[in-house]
Scaffold this motif. Structure first.
Motif, short mmCIF file in Angstrom:
data_model
loop_
_atom_site.label_atom_id
_atom_site.label_comp_id
_atom_site.label_asym_id
_atom_site.label_seq_id
_atom_site.Cartn_x
_atom_site.Cartn_y
_atom_site.Cartn_z
N PHE A 62 0.85 -1.19 0.00
CA PHE A 62 0.00 0.00 0.00
C PHE A 62 0.89 1.24 0.00
CE2 PHE A 62 -1.99 -3.30 2.76
CZ PHE A 62 -2.98 -3.70 1.87
N ILE A 63 0.78 2.04 -1.04
CA ILE A 63 1.63 3.22 -1.18
C ILE A 63 0.76 4.44 -1.43
CG2 ILE A 63 3.54 4.26 -2.44
CD1 ILE A 63 4.46 1.46 -3.20
N LYS A 64 0.95 5.45 -0.61
CA LYS A 64 0.23 6.72 -0.77
C LYS A 64 1.26 7.81 -1.05
CE LYS A 64 -3.39 7.54 1.73
NZ LYS A 64 -4.31 7.88 2.85
N CYS A 65 1.12 8.45 -2.20
CA CYS A 65 2.05 9.49 -2.64
C CYS A 65 1.38 10.85 -2.48
CB CYS A 65 2.45 9.27 -4.09
SG CYS A 65 3.29 7.71 -4.39
N PHE A 66 1.83 11.58 -1.48
CA PHE A 66 1.25 12.90 -1.24
C PHE A 66 1.80 13.90 -2.25
CE2 PHE A 66 0.63 10.59 2.62
CZ PHE A 66 -0.55 11.08 3.16
N ASP A 67 0.97 14.86 -2.62
CA ASP A 67 1.37 15.85 -3.62
C ASP A 67 0.63 17.15 -3.32
OD1 ASP A 67 1.73 17.35 -6.10
OD2 ASP A 67 2.41 15.44 -6.95
N LYS A 68 1.41 18.22 -3.09
CA LYS A 68 0.80 19.52 -2.78
C LYS A 68 0.12 20.13 -3.98
CE LYS A 68 4.34 20.56 0.74
NZ LYS A 68 5.25 19.43 0.42
N ASN A 72 -0.86 18.87 -11.09
CA ASN A 72 0.33 18.81 -11.93
C ASN A 72 0.86 17.39 -12.13
OD1 ASN A 72 0.32 21.62 -12.20
ND2 ASN A 72 1.63 21.91 -10.41
N LEU A 73 0.15 16.39 -11.62
CA LEU A 73 0.58 15.02 -11.81
C LEU A 73 0.74 14.70 -13.30
CD1 LEU A 73 -1.70 13.19 -9.21
CD2 LEU A 73 0.80 13.32 -9.13
N VAL A 74 1.83 14.05 -13.66
CA VAL A 74 2.09 13.67 -15.05
C VAL A 74 1.47 12.30 -15.32
CG1 VAL A 74 3.87 13.09 -16.74
CG2 VAL A 74 4.24 14.98 -15.14
N PRO A 149 -7.45 12.88 -3.34
CA PRO A 149 -7.30 14.31 -3.03
C PRO A 149 -5.89 14.70 -2.59
CG PRO A 149 -9.37 13.50 -2.15
CD PRO A 149 -8.63 12.30 -2.67
N GLU A 150 -5.19 13.77 -1.90
CA GLU A 150 -3.85 14.08 -1.39
C GLU A 150 -2.76 13.90 -2.43
OE1 GLU A 150 -5.97 11.84 -0.21
OE2 GLU A 150 -6.03 11.80 2.00
N GLY A 151 -3.07 13.28 -3.58
CA GLY A 151 -2.06 12.98 -4.59
C GLY A 151 -2.48 11.77 -5.40
N PHE A 152 -1.81 10.62 -5.16
CA PHE A 152 -2.25 9.37 -5.78
C PHE A 152 -1.83 8.20 -4.91
CE2 PHE A 152 2.06 9.64 -7.48
CZ PHE A 152 2.47 8.32 -7.66
N GLU A 153 -2.46 7.06 -5.15
CA GLU A 153 -2.15 5.87 -4.37
C GLU A 153 -2.00 4.66 -5.28
OE1 GLU A 153 -5.30 5.08 -1.64
OE2 GLU A 153 -6.75 4.60 -3.22
N VAL A 154 -1.29 3.65 -4.78
CA VAL A 154 -1.10 2.39 -5.48
C VAL A 154 -1.30 1.25 -4.48
CG1 VAL A 154 0.55 0.92 -6.71
CG2 VAL A 154 0.49 3.38 -7.17
N VAL A 155 -2.07 0.24 -4.89
CA VAL A 155 -2.32 -0.94 -4.06
C VAL A 155 -1.97 -2.17 -4.87
CG1 VAL A 155 -4.05 -2.28 -2.82
CG2 VAL A 155 -4.13 0.22 -2.74
N MET A 156 -1.17 -3.08 -4.30
CA MET A 156 -0.76 -4.29 -5.01
C MET A 156 -0.94 -5.52 -4.11
SD MET A 156 2.86 -3.14 -6.77
CE MET A 156 3.03 -1.60 -7.68
N THR A 157 -1.38 -6.61 -4.72
CA THR A 157 -1.33 -7.93 -4.10
C THR A 157 -0.51 -8.81 -5.03
OG1 THR A 157 -3.49 -7.67 -3.03
CG2 THR A 157 -2.64 -9.92 -3.27
N ILE A 158 0.68 -9.21 -4.58
CA ILE A 158 1.64 -9.90 -5.44
C ILE A 158 1.87 -11.32 -4.93
CG2 ILE A 158 3.98 -9.86 -6.36
CD1 ILE A 158 4.01 -6.83 -5.79
N ARG A 180 9.76 5.96 -6.60
CA ARG A 180 8.69 6.90 -6.92
C ARG A 180 9.23 7.88 -7.96
NH1 ARG A 180 5.32 11.30 -3.08
NH2 ARG A 180 4.31 12.36 -4.84
N ASN A 181 8.58 7.92 -9.10
CA ASN A 181 8.94 8.87 -10.14
C ASN A 181 8.08 10.12 -9.98
OD1 ASN A 181 10.83 7.12 -11.59
ND2 ASN A 181 9.01 5.90 -12.06
N TYR A 182 8.68 11.16 -9.43
CA TYR A 182 7.95 12.42 -9.20
C TYR A 182 8.06 13.28 -10.44
CZ TYR A 182 6.85 16.99 -7.18
OH TYR A 182 6.32 18.23 -6.93
N ARG A 183 6.94 13.61 -11.02
CA ARG A 183 6.83 14.35 -12.28
C ARG A 183 7.49 13.59 -13.43
NH1 ARG A 183 3.56 15.85 -9.44
NH2 ARG A 183 3.17 17.97 -8.66
#
Length: 209
Positions: A62-68, A72-74, A149-158, A180-183
């Motif tokens: 579970f990964i939550k990427c915060f973005d102010k 502008n997310l690419v 709302p805070e940016g984006f998230e990723v959820v994986m079951t591997i 994490r590739n920012y922009r």
């Protein structure tokens, strides 16, 4: 023998054992250490929360990427049928069984929610790897993602069987690397930054950097 780069690596992390798949981003799952630039330099502009758990056969990520500035997310590299999630604002999640294995799996997911999986074989060439076909018995992971709302998230079951692990027990280990590739991965003028978590670097050697 591969010569590792002299950049600092994150200390080994602990993965929580659970009886069943946990709720995404559950606060009961401890956070992994903060991400840094691949040189080890701190980067505090945005926060990335990473949590992991396992039931012994699957890895829950579970990964939550915060973005102010989420506007502008690419995501252009996964729009209109394109499938290069790692060129977007995205997460790349690498897994390998151990230091003896020659194969590793790359899971990529864009902020748009588009994902892609590649299996690599390490080589001694400058590129460091070459793609492999999925082996017999490979099970597709469940990968989802998207804007929040805070940016984006990723959820994986591997399924861990994809890296030749039938079941892990307390005290067992495997190798992982998170990016994490920012922009995106554009030129420096675009403001792109590559952030890493290196518990054990899978391809962070001097051939690559």
């Amino acid at each position: 023998i591969q010569e590792l780069a002299d950049y600092p690596k994150t200390a080994p992390v602990k993965v929580l054992f659970v009886k069943e798949a946990p709720e995404p981003h559950s606060k009961k799952i401890p956070l992994l250490p903060p991400m840094r630039k691949w040189t080890g330099e701190k980067w505090d502009k945005e926060k990335t929360e990473i949590r992991m758990a396992t039931d012994g056969k699957n890895l829950f990520v579970f990964i939550k990427c915060f973005d102010k500035n989420p506007e502008n997310l690419v995501t252009v590299n996964t729009e209109g049928g394109k499938n290069s999630p790692w060129s977007d604002d995205s997460i790349e999640f690498f897994l390998a069984k151990d230091r003896r294995t020659m194969d590793y799996v790359q899971h990529g997911c864009s902020a748009s929610g588009v994902s892609r999986i590649l299996i690599h074989e390490s080589t001694d060439n400058q590129g460091g790897n070459k793609p492999r076909k999925r082996p017999e018995g490979y099970k597709d992971p469940e990968i989802s993602g998207g804007r929040i709302p805070e940016g984006f998230e990723v959820v994986m079951t591997i399924p861990l069987s994809n890296i030749d692990i039938d079941e892990v027990e307390p005290g067992d280990g495997f190798l992982l690397q998170i990016v994490r590739n920012y922009r995106g991965q554009g030129p420096k003028s675009s403001g792109s930054v590559g952030l890493h978590l290196f518990p054990c670097a899978i391809y962070a050697d001097k051939r690559r950097f």
